[in-house]
Design a protein around this motif. Structure first.
Motif, PDB file in Angstrom:
ATOM      1  N   ILE A  89     -20.621  -8.845  56.874  1.00  0.00           N
ATOM      2  CA  ILE A  89     -22.084  -9.137  56.653  1.00  0.00           C
ATOM      3  C   ILE A  89     -22.306 -10.411  57.574  1.00  0.00           C
ATOM      4  CG2 ILE A  89     -24.288  -8.994  55.660  1.00  0.00           C
ATOM      5  CD1 ILE A  89     -22.769  -6.282  55.634  1.00  0.00           C
ATOM      6  N   LEU A  90     -23.112 -10.382  58.479  1.00  0.00           N
ATOM      7  CA  LEU A  90     -23.266 -11.888  59.092  1.00  0.00           C
ATOM      8  C   LEU A  90     -24.079 -12.815  58.599  1.00  0.00           C
ATOM      9  CD1 LEU A  90     -23.388 -10.411  62.698  1.00  0.00           C
ATOM     10  CD2 LEU A  90     -21.604 -11.578  61.886  1.00  0.00           C
ATOM     11  N   SER A  91     -25.136 -12.416  57.868  1.00  0.00           N
ATOM     12  CA  SER A  91     -26.346 -13.280  57.270  1.00  0.00           C
ATOM     13  C   SER A  91     -26.840 -12.493  56.107  1.00  0.00           C
ATOM     14  CB  SER A  91     -27.341 -13.726  58.416  1.00  0.00           C
ATOM     15  OG  SER A  91     -28.198 -14.659  57.963  1.00  0.00           O
ATOM     16  N   GLN A  92     -27.147 -13.286  54.990  1.00  0.00           N
ATOM     17  CA  GLN A  92     -27.585 -12.790  53.940  1.00  0.00           C
ATOM     18  C   GLN A  92     -28.634 -13.980  53.169  1.00  0.00           C
ATOM     19  OE1 GLN A  92     -24.926 -11.479  51.169  1.00  0.00           O
ATOM     20  NE2 GLN A  92     -24.103 -13.309  50.660  1.00  0.00           N
ATOM     21  N   SER A  93     -29.585 -13.690  52.404  1.00  0.00           N
ATOM     22  CA  SER A  93     -30.479 -14.660  51.744  1.00  0.00           C
ATOM     23  C   SER A  93     -30.684 -13.966  50.346  1.00  0.00           C
ATOM     24  CB  SER A  93     -31.606 -14.954  52.362  1.00  0.00           C
ATOM     25  OG  SER A  93     -32.554 -15.697  51.670  1.00  0.00           O
ATOM     26  N   CYS A  94     -30.653 -14.593  49.151  1.00  0.00           N
ATOM     27  CA  CYS A  94     -31.064 -13.844  48.124  1.00  0.00           C
ATOM     28  C   CYS A  94     -31.258 -15.054  47.080  1.00  0.00           C
ATOM     29  CB  CYS A  94     -29.514 -13.529  47.223  1.00  0.00           C
ATOM     30  SG  CYS A  94     -28.427 -12.303  47.986  1.00  0.00           S
ATOM     31  N   PRO A  95     -32.618 -14.682  46.374  1.00  0.00           N
ATOM     32  CA  PRO A  95     -33.220 -15.586  45.477  1.00  0.00           C
ATOM     33  C   PRO A  95     -32.248 -16.289  44.379  1.00  0.00           C
ATOM     34  CG  PRO A  95     -34.088 -13.343  45.198  1.00  0.00           C
ATOM     35  CD  PRO A  95     -32.799 -13.195  46.014  1.00  0.00           C
ATOM     36  N   ASP A 153     -34.341 -20.069  47.259  1.00  0.00           N
ATOM     37  CA  ASP A 153     -33.558 -18.883  47.645  1.00  0.00           C
ATOM     38  C   ASP A 153     -32.100 -19.689  47.976  1.00  0.00           C
ATOM     39  OD1 ASP A 153     -35.385 -17.214  47.275  1.00  0.00           O
ATOM     40  OD2 ASP A 153     -35.701 -16.748  49.728  1.00  0.00           O
ATOM     41  N   VAL A 154     -31.176 -18.905  47.831  1.00  0.00           N
ATOM     42  CA  VAL A 154     -29.755 -19.065  48.055  1.00  0.00           C
ATOM     43  C   VAL A 154     -29.617 -18.456  49.495  1.00  0.00           C
ATOM     44  CG1 VAL A 154     -27.326 -18.944  47.719  1.00  0.00           C
ATOM     45  CG2 VAL A 154     -28.914 -19.147  45.857  1.00  0.00           C
ATOM     46  N   VAL A 155     -29.684 -19.528  50.586  1.00  0.00           N
ATOM     47  CA  VAL A 155     -29.681 -18.647  51.936  1.00  0.00           C
ATOM     48  C   VAL A 155     -28.331 -19.178  52.610  1.00  0.00           C
ATOM     49  CG1 VAL A 155     -31.000 -18.727  53.926  1.00  0.00           C
ATOM     50  CG2 VAL A 155     -32.132 -19.060  51.973  1.00  0.00           C
ATOM     51  N   HIS A 156     -27.966 -17.931  53.372  1.00  0.00           N
ATOM     52  CA  HIS A 156     -26.675 -18.149  54.205  1.00  0.00           C
ATOM     53  C   HIS A 156     -27.468 -17.527  55.474  1.00  0.00           C
ATOM     54  CE1 HIS A 156     -24.133 -19.517  51.199  1.00  0.00           C
ATOM     55  NE2 HIS A 156     -24.421 -18.145  50.714  1.00  0.00           N
ATOM     56  N   GLY A 157     -28.550 -18.119  56.119  1.00  0.00           N
ATOM     57  CA  GLY A 157     -29.224 -17.597  57.198  1.00  0.00           C
ATOM     58  C   GLY A 157     -29.086 -17.579  58.244  1.00  0.00           C
ATOM     59  N   SER A 158     -28.005 -18.504  58.810  1.00  0.00           N
ATOM     60  CA  SER A 158     -27.737 -18.853  60.103  1.00  0.00           C
ATOM     61  C   SER A 158     -26.204 -18.687  60.179  1.00  0.00           C
ATOM     62  CB  SER A 158     -28.047 -19.998  60.536  1.00  0.00           C
ATOM     63  OG  SER A 158     -28.004 -20.241  61.924  1.00  0.00           O
ATOM     64  N   THR A 159     -25.619 -17.698  61.030  1.00  0.00           N
ATOM     65  CA  THR A 159     -24.216 -17.611  61.228  1.00  0.00           C
ATOM     66  C   THR A 159     -24.100 -17.750  62.831  1.00  0.00           C
ATOM     67  OG1 THR A 159     -24.146 -16.067  59.260  1.00  0.00           O
ATOM     68  CG2 THR A 159     -22.189 -16.023  60.742  1.00  0.00           C
ATOM     69  N   SER A 160     -22.879 -18.205  63.133  1.00  0.00           N
ATOM     70  CA  SER A 160     -22.377 -18.180  64.494  1.00  0.00           C
ATOM     71  C   SER A 160     -21.140 -17.586  64.785  1.00  0.00           C
ATOM     72  CB  SER A 160     -22.301 -19.565  65.002  1.00  0.00           C
ATOM     73  OG  SER A 160     -23.597 -20.251  65.259  1.00  0.00           O
ATOM     74  N   VAL A 161     -21.057 -16.747  65.886  1.00  0.00           N
ATOM     75  CA  VAL A 161     -19.711 -16.146  66.053  1.00  0.00           C
ATOM     76  C   VAL A 161     -19.298 -16.579  67.397  1.00  0.00           C
ATOM     77  CG1 VAL A 161     -18.673 -13.753  66.629  1.00  0.00           C
ATOM     78  CG2 VAL A 161     -20.361 -14.050  64.579  1.00  0.00           C
ATOM     79  N   ASN A 162     -18.057 -16.741  67.550  1.00  0.00           N
ATOM     80  CA  ASN A 162     -17.314 -17.198  68.818  1.00  0.00           C
ATOM     81  C   ASN A 162     -16.309 -16.584  68.973  1.00  0.00           C
ATOM     82  OD1 ASN A 162     -16.525 -18.739  71.168  1.00  0.00           O
ATOM     83  ND2 ASN A 162     -17.526 -20.698  70.448  1.00  0.00           N
ATOM     84  N   LEU A 163     -16.193 -15.750  70.213  1.00  0.00           N
ATOM     85  CA  LEU A 163     -14.937 -14.768  70.456  1.00  0.00           C
ATOM     86  C   LEU A 163     -14.317 -15.502  71.846  1.00  0.00           C
ATOM     87  CD1 LEU A 163     -15.501 -11.448  69.503  1.00  0.00           C
ATOM     88  CD2 LEU A 163     -14.245 -13.085  68.107  1.00  0.00           C
ATOM     89  N   THR A 164     -14.538 -16.633  72.240  1.00  0.00           N
ATOM     90  CA  THR A 164     -14.163 -17.357  73.453  1.00  0.00           C
ATOM     91  C   THR A 164     -12.567 -17.535  73.367  1.00  0.00           C
ATOM     92  OG1 THR A 164     -16.565 -18.570  73.791  1.00  0.00           O
ATOM     93  CG2 THR A 164     -14.459 -19.374  74.859  1.00  0.00           C
ATOM     94  N   GLY A 165     -12.100 -17.103  74.746  1.00  0.00           N
ATOM     95  CA  GLY A 165     -10.759 -17.325  74.545  1.00  0.00           C
ATOM     96  C   GLY A 165     -10.131 -15.938  74.289  1.00  0.00           C
TER      97      GLY A 165
END
Length: 313
Positions: free
Chosen positions: A94-100, A107-119
Motif C-alpha cells: 500500500i503506497l500511502s495511508q493516513s490515520c487519526p 493525524d498520523v500521516v504517511h501521505g507521500s510516497t516515492s517509487v523509483n525503479l530506475t536502472g
C-alpha cells in the motif's frame, strides 16, 4: 476385358493444438535450472542461481515457497512470457495511508510516497493497473516524474454500510495511472491529503472508516476478486503488474533460431529516442517460453494423401 477400379481416399487436414504449456508439460526455465517455486513457474530470462537468468535484474530467489525478484525485493505472484503484454504480477505495498492519531491528536500521516525503479527493466503498467483511494474525504494523486503527468481522484463520505467494488467516488475512487506505452510508471510520487465535504445538513459526515489509503492495484484482480474495497484496510499489500523488457538487446543475442513455433524481433520503446529491446512471442497455436530455443511447443498433424488401387478383372 479389364476393368480398372480406382478407389480414392483423402486424408484431410487434422489440426490439434494444445492450449496450455501445462498440458504440453514444457518447462519454462532454462535447462538445468529450478523450474518452480511453490506453484509458480520460473520462466527464462528469469531464473534462480548462476547462469539461469539473462542478467542480474532477472535474478530471483525462492524462500519458503515464495518467489522474489532479487533486484527490487518484491514478491512475485505470477508471470507472463508467451506473448504481449509480458508482465510480472507482484505483491505491491500500500503506497500511502493516513490515520487519526490517538486521544484527539493530529493525524498520523504517511501521505507521500516515492517509487523509483530506475536502472531496472520494470515499470508499473498504466494499462494493466488502476490507481485506487479508499476512505472518507480523500484527495489522492499519483504523478509520473518522467513526463510530469498526474492522475487524481477524490472521495466523499457516506456512512451507509451498503457498498460494493464500484468505487466511483463514494468512500472509494479510482482512476487510470498516468503514463502510456513510452512512459509507464518507473519514477513516480503518490500524495494523499484530506478535504472537507458536507452532507445535506451542512455538517461533515462521520467517516465509515477512519483511515485513508492509496495504492496501485492489478485492475483485473480488483475487478474480479475484491467484492468490498474496504477489505483493503486490513491488507498491507495488493497485487500489481509490472511490465518488463529486454532493453538495449538485439534479438540475435538471445540465440533463438527461426522456427515455426515462435519468433523474436526488435521493438522500439520510444519513437523519439534510441531506446529499444528484444521481444519474443509464441505463434498462434503454440505455447511455452519463446525466450528459449524451440521453447514454443504445439501439436500439429498435417496429412494429405491420395491412395489409388487398381484392380484388373
Amino acid at each position: 476385358m479389364g476393368l480398372e477400379l480406382i478407389v480414392m481416399t483423402s486424408l484431410v487436414l487434422l489440426w490439434m493444438a494444445q492450449t496450455t504449456s501445462a498440458r504440453l508439460n514444457v518447462s519454462l526455465a532454462k535447462a538445468g535450472c529450478q523450474a518452480l517455486c511453490g506453484n509458480i513457474s520460473i520462466p527464462y530470462p528469469f531464473g534462480i542461481g548462476a547462469n539461469c537468468y539473462i542478467n542480474d535484474m532477472y535474478s530471483m530467489e525462492c524462500r519458503s515457497d515464495k518467489l522474489y525478484l532479487t533486484g527490487i525485493k518484491l514478491e512475485v505472484l505470477n508471470m507472463s512470457v508467451e506473448r504481449w503484454p509480458i508482465w510480472v504480477q507482484v505483491n505491491n505495498p500500500i503506497l500511502s495511508q493516513s490515520c487519526p492519531g490517538g486521544n484527539g491528536s493530529a493525524d498520523v500521516v504517511h501521505g507521500s510516497t516515492s517509487v523509483n525503479l530506475t536502472g531496472s527493466p520494470f515499470t508499473f503498467s498504466s494499462s494493466l493497473n488502476v490507481f485506487i483511494s479508499v476512505g472518507c474525504n480523500n484527495h489522492a494523486r499519483v504523478t509520473n516524474l518522467v513526463d510530469g503527468t498526474t492522475a487524481q481522484c477524490i472521495t466523499i463520505c457516506d456512512g451507509s454500510p451498503d457498498r460494493d467494488n464500484g468505487c466511483f467516488g463514494i468512500n472509494c475512487c479510482q482512476t487510470t495511472p498516468p503514463g502510456n506505452f513510452s512512459y509507464d510508471l518507473r519514477v513516480f510520487n503518490v500524495n494523499l491529503s484530506r478535504i472537507e465535504t458536507y452532507n445535506q445538513s451542512g455538517g461533515v459526515p462521520a467517516p465509515l472508516i477512519p483511515c485513508m489509503y492509496a495504492f496501485l492495484v492489478d485492475k483485473d484482480w480488483f475487478r474480479y476478486n475484491l467484492t468490498d474495497p474496504f477489505a483493503l484496510r486490513g491488507m498491507d499489500h495488493v497485487p500489481a503488474k509490472l511490465r518488463w523488457n529486454l532493453y538495449n538487446m538485439e534479438s540475435s543475442q538471445l540465440g533463438i533460431p527461426k522456427y515455426r513455433g515462435g519468433y523474436c524481433g526488435k521493438v522500439w520503446y520510444r519513437s523519439s529516442s534510441d531506446i529499444y529491446g528484444a521481444y519474443c512471442s509464441c505463434s498462434p497455436g503454440y505455447e511455452g517460453n519463446p525466450y528459449l530455443p524451440y521453447g514454443c511447443r504445439g501439436t500439429y498433424i498435417l496429412g494429405s494423401s491420395l491412395l489409388y488401387f487398381k484392380v484388373h478383372l
